[in-house]
Design a protein around this motif. Sequence first.
Motif, PDB file in Angstrom:
ATOM      1  N   GLY A 117       0.785  -1.225   0.000  1.00 28.85           N
ATOM      2  CA  GLY A 117       0.000   0.000   0.000  1.00 28.85           C
ATOM      3  C   GLY A 117       0.819   1.278   0.000  1.00 28.85           C
ATOM      4  N   VAL A 118       2.049   1.270  -0.489  1.00 29.70           N
ATOM      5  CA  VAL A 118       2.892   2.461  -0.527  1.00 29.70           C
ATOM      6  C   VAL A 118       3.249   2.730  -1.979  1.00 29.70           C
ATOM      7  N   GLY A 119       3.208   4.008  -2.375  1.00 30.33           N
ATOM      8  CA  GLY A 119       3.467   4.335  -3.768  1.00 30.33           C
ATOM      9  C   GLY A 119       4.928   4.541  -4.088  1.00 30.33           C
ATOM     10  N   GLN A 120       5.820   4.576  -3.102  1.00 31.97           N
ATOM     11  CA  GLN A 120       7.243   4.763  -3.346  1.00 31.97           C
ATOM     12  C   GLN A 120       8.038   3.935  -2.357  1.00 31.97           C
ATOM     13  N   ASP A 121       9.317   3.704  -2.609  1.00 27.13           N
ATOM     14  CA  ASP A 121      10.168   2.896  -1.755  1.00 27.13           C
ATOM     15  C   ASP A 121      10.505   3.676  -0.503  1.00 27.13           C
ATOM     16  N   MET A 122      10.057   3.193   0.656  1.00 32.72           N
ATOM     17  CA  MET A 122      10.336   3.832   1.938  1.00 32.72           C
ATOM     18  C   MET A 122      10.713   2.750   2.929  1.00 32.72           C
ATOM     19  N   CYS A 123      11.398   3.189   3.970  1.00 32.35           N
ATOM     20  CA  CYS A 123      11.763   2.258   5.033  1.00 32.35           C
ATOM     21  C   CYS A 123      10.536   1.962   5.900  1.00 32.35           C
ATOM     22  N   ARG A 124      10.682   1.023   6.843  1.00 28.56           N
ATOM     23  CA  ARG A 124       9.544   0.602   7.646  1.00 28.56           C
ATOM     24  C   ARG A 124       9.046   1.732   8.551  1.00 28.56           C
ATOM     25  N   LEU A 125       9.977   2.491   9.112  1.00 22.34           N
ATOM     26  CA  LEU A 125       9.571   3.585   9.988  1.00 22.34           C
ATOM     27  C   LEU A 125       8.790   4.644   9.221  1.00 22.34           C
ATOM     28  N   CYS A 126       9.286   5.057   8.057  1.00 22.43           N
ATOM     29  CA  CYS A 126       8.582   6.050   7.250  1.00 22.43           C
ATOM     30  C   CYS A 126       7.261   5.489   6.740  1.00 22.43           C
ATOM     31  N   HIS A 127       7.234   4.165   6.472  1.00 22.23           N
ATOM     32  CA  HIS A 127       5.997   3.534   6.044  1.00 22.23           C
ATOM     33  C   HIS A 127       4.934   3.598   7.135  1.00 22.23           C
TER      34      HIS A 127
ATOM     35  N   CYS B 284      15.679   4.809   1.304  1.00 22.95           N
ATOM     36  CA  CYS B 284      14.350   5.354   1.536  1.00 22.95           C
ATOM     37  C   CYS B 284      14.231   6.698   0.823  1.00 22.95           C
ATOM     38  N   ALA B 285      13.101   6.890   0.124  1.00 26.13           N
ATOM     39  CA  ALA B 285      12.905   8.128  -0.630  1.00 26.13           C
ATOM     40  C   ALA B 285      12.637   9.326   0.260  1.00 26.13           C
ATOM     41  N   GLN B 286      12.385   9.076   1.572  1.00 25.34           N
ATOM     42  CA  GLN B 286      12.059  10.174   2.478  1.00 25.34           C
ATOM     43  C   GLN B 286      13.209  10.512   3.415  1.00 25.34           C
ATOM     44  N   CYS B 287      13.766   9.521   4.090  1.00 25.84           N
ATOM     45  CA  CYS B 287      14.849   9.787   5.048  1.00 25.84           C
ATOM     46  C   CYS B 287      16.211   9.357   4.535  1.00 25.84           C
ATOM     47  N   GLN B 288      16.278   8.755   3.325  1.00 24.32           N
ATOM     48  CA  GLN B 288      17.534   8.350   2.701  1.00 24.32           C
ATOM     49  C   GLN B 288      18.309   7.345   3.568  1.00 24.32           C
ATOM     50  N   ARG B 289      17.590   6.470   4.231  1.00 23.09           N
ATOM     51  CA  ARG B 289      18.244   5.387   4.987  1.00 23.09           C
ATOM     52  C   ARG B 289      17.917   4.060   4.325  1.00 23.09           C
ATOM     53  N   THR B 290      18.459   2.995   4.911  1.00 26.31           N
ATOM     54  CA  THR B 290      18.196   1.672   4.361  1.00 26.31           C
ATOM     55  C   THR B 290      16.725   1.318   4.544  1.00 26.31           C
ATOM     56  N   LEU B 291      16.264   0.385   3.691  1.00 32.25           N
ATOM     57  CA  LEU B 291      14.858   0.028   3.710  1.00 32.25           C
ATOM     58  C   LEU B 291      14.483  -0.805   4.932  1.00 32.25           C
ATOM     59  N   ASP B 292      15.442  -1.430   5.595  1.00 38.55           N
ATOM     60  CA  ASP B 292      15.140  -2.216   6.794  1.00 38.55           C
ATOM     61  C   ASP B 292      15.337  -1.411   8.070  1.00 38.55           C
ATOM     62  N   ASN B 293      15.158  -0.095   7.981  1.00 38.10           N
ATOM     63  CA  ASN B 293      15.295   0.763   9.144  1.00 38.10           C
ATOM     64  C   ASN B 293      14.061   0.620  10.036  1.00 38.10           C
ATOM     65  N   PHE B 294      14.300   0.352  11.345  1.00 39.99           N
ATOM     66  CA  PHE B 294      13.222   0.223  12.312  1.00 39.99           C
ATOM     67  C   PHE B 294      13.214   1.366  13.314  1.00 39.99           C
ATOM     68  N   GLY B 295      13.929   2.432  13.041  1.00 36.46           N
ATOM     69  CA  GLY B 295      13.958   3.551  13.964  1.00 36.46           C
ATOM     70  C   GLY B 295      15.233   3.645  14.755  1.00 36.46           C
ATOM     71  N   LYS B 296      16.244   2.861  14.397  1.00 37.02           N
ATOM     72  CA  LYS B 296      17.514   2.944  15.103  1.00 37.02           C
ATOM     73  C   LYS B 296      18.248   4.209  14.690  1.00 37.02           C
ATOM     74  N   SER B 297      19.048   4.734  15.617  1.00 38.13           N
ATOM     75  CA  SER B 297      19.804   5.952  15.367  1.00 38.13           C
ATOM     76  C   SER B 297      21.260   5.619  15.119  1.00 38.13           C
ATOM     77  N   ASN B 298      21.888   6.385  14.245  1.00 37.87           N
ATOM     78  CA  ASN B 298      23.310   6.221  13.956  1.00 37.87           C
ATOM     79  C   ASN B 298      24.188   7.050  14.872  1.00 37.87           C
ATOM     80  N   ILE B 299      23.575   7.813  15.787  1.00 36.20           N
ATOM     81  CA  ILE B 299      24.326   8.684  16.690  1.00 36.20           C
ATOM     82  C   ILE B 299      24.689   7.908  17.945  1.00 36.20           C
ATOM     83  N   TRP B 300      25.964   7.976  18.316  1.00 39.28           N
ATOM     84  CA  TRP B 300      26.425   7.316  19.541  1.00 39.28           C
ATOM     85  C   TRP B 300      26.018   8.156  20.738  1.00 39.28           C
ATOM     86  N   LYS B 301      25.458   7.477  21.747  1.00 38.54           N
ATOM     87  CA  LYS B 301      25.052   8.158  22.974  1.00 38.54           C
ATOM     88  C   LYS B 301      26.159   8.083  24.011  1.00 38.54           C
ATOM     89  N   ASP B 302      26.330   9.203  24.728  1.00 37.21           N
ATOM     90  CA  ASP B 302      27.313   9.189  25.810  1.00 37.21           C
ATOM     91  C   ASP B 302      26.831   8.341  26.998  1.00 37.21           C
TER      92      ASP B 302
END
Length: 366
Positions: free
Chosen positions: A32-42, A337-355
Amino acid sequence: MPSYSVPRSESRRLSYSIASDSPHMTSCGHFGVGQDMCRLCHRRAKLNIPVYLQEERRIREAEEDKLLNQYRDNKDMEEQKKQDEALKAAREERQKVAAYNLGIAEATRAKKFDRSQELEIPRSIIFRKRLRTPPSYLKQQDFARQIEAQMKWRHEEQRAEKLDKDFTERLEQIQLAESLAQERESYMRNKRLQQEQLKSVLINQIRSKPQEVPDQPDVTLFGLNDMSTEKLQERRLHAMDIVRQQKDLIEQRQRQQLLKQIQEQEYELKALDVMKEDLISERRERHRRDMKIRKNLEADWIDAMDEKHQRDEDEKMHLKAPQGILVHEQCDQYKRCAQCQRTLDNFGKSNIWKDTRYIPGARIMV
């Protein structure tokens, strides 16, 4: 990027709606999505309720265009109606004028026809007490007398102008003669004064003339026999010396003239040599510059030829190379992903390291 959690009821509703729709699956593996998006954006796109105003804006613009066209049509109709009324009024006015003119013409024609039928004689007017028309030569004589008077007046005017001109010229000649006579009189007066002055000077010179030379045989006096042989010889030698000096002077001037000509020729030869050297140096410099330009052009041509050969070789290698070797072709294999430019298997993980990292249920922070 913080993780995004969906309530359980919403996730069930989403899964139920997805399962019930069952459209074709996209390249990202979602339904039901008209463009390639990751799971979070979907999931976010599913939760959002879009509100599209394009249709309302289109309807409103169509209504406004309809009203504007209707207003323009009404204005055009009113203007056309006014023009038609003006043309109709002008046509009626012209018809009235034409009818009036036609009536007048018909009445005049009818009246003329009735009169001609009643009288039976040609229309003419007879003046019984009218005087006879004078002959034409009387009027011509009057014109001739007037023209003669005008010619006489013109001749008299020209004669008066000529007399005035002759009088002025005669007066100018008399004035010129008087001025010349005065100048001659003053000249003769000055001449007589000069003669009297010269006469008085001569009289004074005669009065102050010295005494006559005494007759003394020892004193040499000038006269016919004052030249002796020695004096003649001395005068001859003196004349020869003068001739010799003049000859030497002429020779010296000739030598100086010849020397001057030689110096001028030498100067001209030096100038010609300098000009020749300048011309040779300029020609040499021009040849050197032309050779330099030619070498630069040859070098540029060789570089361009090498670049062209290199481009041809690269193009041949590219044509011979298999598909998928270029960088952009390799990047096309990895979908984003056409919206956030991340991989399509993105589940909401962040690439930023936390202190720090908080563990739920614990009282410590790592």
